[in-house]
Write a protein that holds these residues in place. Structure first.
Motif, PDB file in Angstrom:
ATOM      1  N   TYR A  46       0.835  -1.191   0.000  1.00 48.09           N
ATOM      2  CA  TYR A  46       0.000   0.000   0.000  1.00 48.09           C
ATOM      3  C   TYR A  46       0.871   1.243   0.000  1.00 48.09           C
ATOM      4  O   TYR A  46       2.041   1.206   0.333  1.00 48.09           O
ATOM      5  CB  TYR A  46      -1.043  -0.003   1.112  1.00 48.09           C
ATOM      6  N   SER A  47       0.276   2.346  -0.402  1.00 53.26           N
ATOM      7  CA  SER A  47       1.025   3.575  -0.648  1.00 53.26           C
ATOM      8  C   SER A  47       1.105   4.469   0.577  1.00 53.26           C
ATOM      9  O   SER A  47       0.156   4.574   1.338  1.00 53.26           O
ATOM     10  CB  SER A  47       0.370   4.357  -1.790  1.00 53.26           C
ATOM     11  N   ASP A  48       2.248   5.117   0.716  1.00 57.56           N
ATOM     12  CA  ASP A  48       2.486   6.098   1.759  1.00 57.56           C
ATOM     13  C   ASP A  48       3.056   7.329   1.065  1.00 57.56           C
ATOM     14  O   ASP A  48       4.127   7.272   0.474  1.00 57.56           O
ATOM     15  CB  ASP A  48       3.465   5.533   2.797  1.00 57.56           C
ATOM     16  N   TRP A  49       2.318   8.440   1.117  1.00 60.41           N
ATOM     17  CA  TRP A  49       2.666   9.639   0.365  1.00 60.41           C
ATOM     18  C   TRP A  49       3.146  10.744   1.304  1.00 60.41           C
ATOM     19  O   TRP A  49       2.683  10.836   2.442  1.00 60.41           O
ATOM     20  CB  TRP A  49       1.434  10.143  -0.389  1.00 60.41           C
ATOM     21  N   PRO A  50       4.019  11.626   0.830  1.00 69.66           N
ATOM     22  CA  PRO A  50       4.383  12.795   1.637  1.00 69.66           C
ATOM     23  C   PRO A  50       3.121  13.610   1.945  1.00 69.66           C
ATOM     24  O   PRO A  50       2.257  13.755   1.077  1.00 69.66           O
ATOM     25  CB  PRO A  50       5.325  13.590   0.728  1.00 69.66           C
ATOM     26  N   ILE A  51       3.028  14.135   3.140  1.00 68.56           N
ATOM     27  CA  ILE A  51       1.821  14.854   3.563  1.00 68.56           C
ATOM     28  C   ILE A  51       1.532  16.037   2.632  1.00 68.56           C
ATOM     29  O   ILE A  51       0.377  16.405   2.437  1.00 68.56           O
ATOM     30  CB  ILE A  51       1.921  15.274   5.053  1.00 68.56           C
ATOM     31  N   GLU A  52       2.580  16.592   1.999  1.00 67.54           N
ATOM     32  CA  GLU A  52       2.385  17.722   1.077  1.00 67.54           C
ATOM     33  C   GLU A  52       1.547  17.332  -0.136  1.00 67.54           C
ATOM     34  O   GLU A  52       1.002  18.203  -0.806  1.00 67.54           O
ATOM     35  CB  GLU A  52       3.735  18.261   0.556  1.00 67.54           C
ATOM     36  N   GLN A  53       1.475  16.055  -0.443  1.00 71.50           N
ATOM     37  CA  GLN A  53       0.734  15.625  -1.633  1.00 71.50           C
ATOM     38  C   GLN A  53      -0.735  15.333  -1.357  1.00 71.50           C
ATOM     39  O   GLN A  53      -1.495  15.075  -2.291  1.00 71.50           O
ATOM     40  CB  GLN A  53       1.411  14.400  -2.245  1.00 71.50           C
ATOM     41  N   LEU A  54      -1.148  15.404  -0.093  1.00 66.72           N
ATOM     42  CA  LEU A  54      -2.551  15.182   0.237  1.00 66.72           C
ATOM     43  C   LEU A  54      -3.362  16.384  -0.240  1.00 66.72           C
ATOM     44  O   LEU A  54      -3.023  17.526   0.086  1.00 66.72           O
ATOM     45  CB  LEU A  54      -2.706  14.991   1.754  1.00 66.72           C
ATOM     46  N   PRO A  55      -4.413  16.168  -1.040  1.00 69.31           N
ATOM     47  CA  PRO A  55      -5.155  17.303  -1.590  1.00 69.31           C
ATOM     48  C   PRO A  55      -5.896  18.088  -0.494  1.00 69.31           C
ATOM     49  O   PRO A  55      -6.317  17.536   0.510  1.00 69.31           O
ATOM     50  CB  PRO A  55      -6.145  16.651  -2.560  1.00 69.31           C
ATOM     51  N   GLY A  56      -6.013  19.390  -0.721  1.00 71.65           N
ATOM     52  CA  GLY A  56      -6.818  20.232   0.160  1.00 71.65           C
ATOM     53  C   GLY A  56      -6.117  20.784   1.379  1.00 71.65           C
ATOM     54  O   GLY A  56      -6.744  21.464   2.191  1.00 71.65           O
ATOM     55  N   LEU A  57      -4.836  20.497   1.549  1.00 73.06           N
ATOM     56  CA  LEU A  57      -4.109  21.023   2.700  1.00 73.06           C
ATOM     57  C   LEU A  57      -3.380  22.309   2.321  1.00 73.06           C
ATOM     58  O   LEU A  57      -2.651  22.331   1.329  1.00 73.06           O
ATOM     59  CB  LEU A  57      -3.063  20.022   3.199  1.00 73.06           C
ATOM     60  N   SER A  58      -3.563  23.338   3.131  1.00 74.98           N
ATOM     61  CA  SER A  58      -2.810  24.575   2.901  1.00 74.98           C
ATOM     62  C   SER A  58      -1.370  24.374   3.371  1.00 74.98           C
ATOM     63  O   SER A  58      -1.068  23.414   4.083  1.00 74.98           O
ATOM     64  CB  SER A  58      -3.449  25.730   3.684  1.00 74.98           C
ATOM     65  N   GLN A  59      -0.497  25.303   2.999  1.00 76.89           N
ATOM     66  CA  GLN A  59       0.909  25.256   3.443  1.00 76.89           C
ATOM     67  C   GLN A  59       0.968  25.248   4.966  1.00 76.89           C
ATOM     68  O   GLN A  59       1.752  24.509   5.552  1.00 76.89           O
ATOM     69  CB  GLN A  59       1.679  26.463   2.898  1.00 76.89           C
ATOM     70  N   GLU A  60       0.139  26.080   5.587  1.00 80.68           N
ATOM     71  CA  GLU A  60       0.134  26.184   7.047  1.00 80.68           C
ATOM     72  C   GLU A  60      -0.303  24.860   7.687  1.00 80.68           C
ATOM     73  O   GLU A  60       0.308  24.399   8.662  1.00 80.68           O
ATOM     74  CB  GLU A  60      -0.791  27.320   7.494  1.00 80.68           C
ATOM     75  N   GLU A  61      -1.337  24.245   7.135  1.00 80.59           N
ATOM     76  CA  GLU A  61      -1.815  22.961   7.670  1.00 80.59           C
ATOM     77  C   GLU A  61      -0.754  21.872   7.496  1.00 80.59           C
ATOM     78  O   GLU A  61      -0.548  21.059   8.395  1.00 80.59           O
ATOM     79  CB  GLU A  61      -3.132  22.568   6.987  1.00 80.59           C
ATOM     80  N   GLN A  62      -0.077  21.876   6.364  1.00 78.72           N
ATOM     81  CA  GLN A  62       1.008  20.914   6.143  1.00 78.72           C
ATOM     82  C   GLN A  62       2.097  21.098   7.201  1.00 78.72           C
ATOM     83  O   GLN A  62       2.568  20.127   7.798  1.00 78.72           O
ATOM     84  CB  GLN A  62       1.623  21.104   4.755  1.00 78.72           C
ATOM     85  N   SER A  63       2.465  22.340   7.442  1.00 79.66           N
ATOM     86  CA  SER A  63       3.501  22.636   8.446  1.00 79.66           C
ATOM     87  C   SER A  63       3.057  22.219   9.841  1.00 79.66           C
ATOM     88  O   SER A  63       3.852  21.663  10.608  1.00 79.66           O
ATOM     89  CB  SER A  63       3.825  24.133   8.445  1.00 79.66           C
ATOM     90  N   GLN A  64       1.799  22.479  10.178  1.00 81.37           N
ATOM     91  CA  GLN A  64       1.274  22.093  11.497  1.00 81.37           C
ATOM     92  C   GLN A  64       1.349  20.581  11.682  1.00 81.37           C
ATOM     93  O   GLN A  64       1.756  20.108  12.739  1.00 81.37           O
ATOM     94  CB  GLN A  64      -0.179  22.551  11.659  1.00 81.37           C
ATOM     95  N   LEU A  65       0.945  19.832  10.660  1.00 92.21           N
ATOM     96  CA  LEU A  65       0.996  18.374  10.738  1.00 92.21           C
ATOM     97  C   LEU A  65       2.442  17.898  10.882  1.00 92.21           C
ATOM     98  O   LEU A  65       2.744  17.029  11.698  1.00 92.21           O
ATOM     99  CB  LEU A  65       0.333  17.740   9.509  1.00 92.21           C
ATOM    100  N   GLN A  66       3.339  18.478  10.108  1.00 90.99           N
ATOM    101  CA  GLN A  66       4.746  18.090  10.179  1.00 90.99           C
ATOM    102  C   GLN A  66       5.339  18.415  11.550  1.00 90.99           C
ATOM    103  O   GLN A  66       6.133  17.652  12.083  1.00 90.99           O
ATOM    104  CB  GLN A  66       5.535  18.760   9.058  1.00 90.99           C
ATOM    105  N   ASN A  67       4.912  19.537  12.150  1.00 89.75           N
ATOM    106  CA  ASN A  67       5.384  19.896  13.487  1.00 89.75           C
ATOM    107  C   ASN A  67       4.886  18.917  14.548  1.00 89.75           C
ATOM    108  O   ASN A  67       5.474  18.821  15.622  1.00 89.75           O
ATOM    109  CB  ASN A  67       4.966  21.322  13.845  1.00 89.75           C
ATOM    110  N   CYS A  68       3.812  18.206  14.246  1.00 93.09           N
ATOM    111  CA  CYS A  68       3.296  17.167  15.147  1.00 93.09           C
ATOM    112  C   CYS A  68       3.908  15.801  14.829  1.00 93.09           C
ATOM    113  O   CYS A  68       3.472  14.777  15.345  1.00 93.09           O
ATOM    114  CB  CYS A  68       1.773  17.071  15.035  1.00 93.09           C
TER     115      CYS A  68
END
Length: 151
Positions: free
Chosen positions: A16-38
């Protein structure tokens, strides 16, 4: 697939596939950064951290976002685990009413194809952009394999 997989988990002949969080549709730059900080860097990481309602509530509080957003992101990440769905079609499935790999595995192919076609025609007036029924069937088959691997 249009995007490159970052990793896979080998439990059966199908990975099964595991994608970088940046490639998930609908996430803003800020949301991507927040997730990565977690510590959430990939879609599988998001699925793991959002397994239960309690996990999702805790993540929403940590990110200071509405639970509805976390639910959507986890659903998209879950669907993106299916290799033939990935980040390219997970949004289409979610907007067509499919919110999990389990639901995808259980939804009859012909019914799901009709739902997707209806969505495509209603939102874009483009019947020709609807994935072929064979592709929808592949999504369902792979969803069943992913589920069986988890048991």
């Amino acid at each position: 697939m249009s995007a490159k997989q970052t990793g896979t988990k080998n439990r059966s002949p199908m990975q099964y596939s595991d994608w970088p969080i940046e490639q998930l549709p609908g996430l803003s730059q800020e949301e991507q950064s927040q997730l990565q900080n977690c510590g959430i860097k990939t879609t599988v990481g998001l699925v793991k951290q959002g397994k239960t309602l309690q996990d999702k509530v805790a993540l929403a509080k940590k990110l200071q976002v509405n639970l509805q957003y976390v639910n959507k992101w986890v659903a998209l990440a879950d669907l993106a685990r299916i290799p033939s769905v990935g980040t390219q079609y997970c949004g289409l499935l979610l907007h067509s009413g499919v919110a999990s790999v389990a639901q995808l595995a259980q939804t009859p192919t012909h019914r799901l194809h009709k739902q997707i076609l209806r969505l495509q025609v209603a939102t874009m007036q483009r019947r020709d952009l609807c994935p072929a029924i064979e592709q929808v069937q592949q999504w369902s088959q792979q969803a069943r394999i992913v589920l069986s691997d988890e048991c």
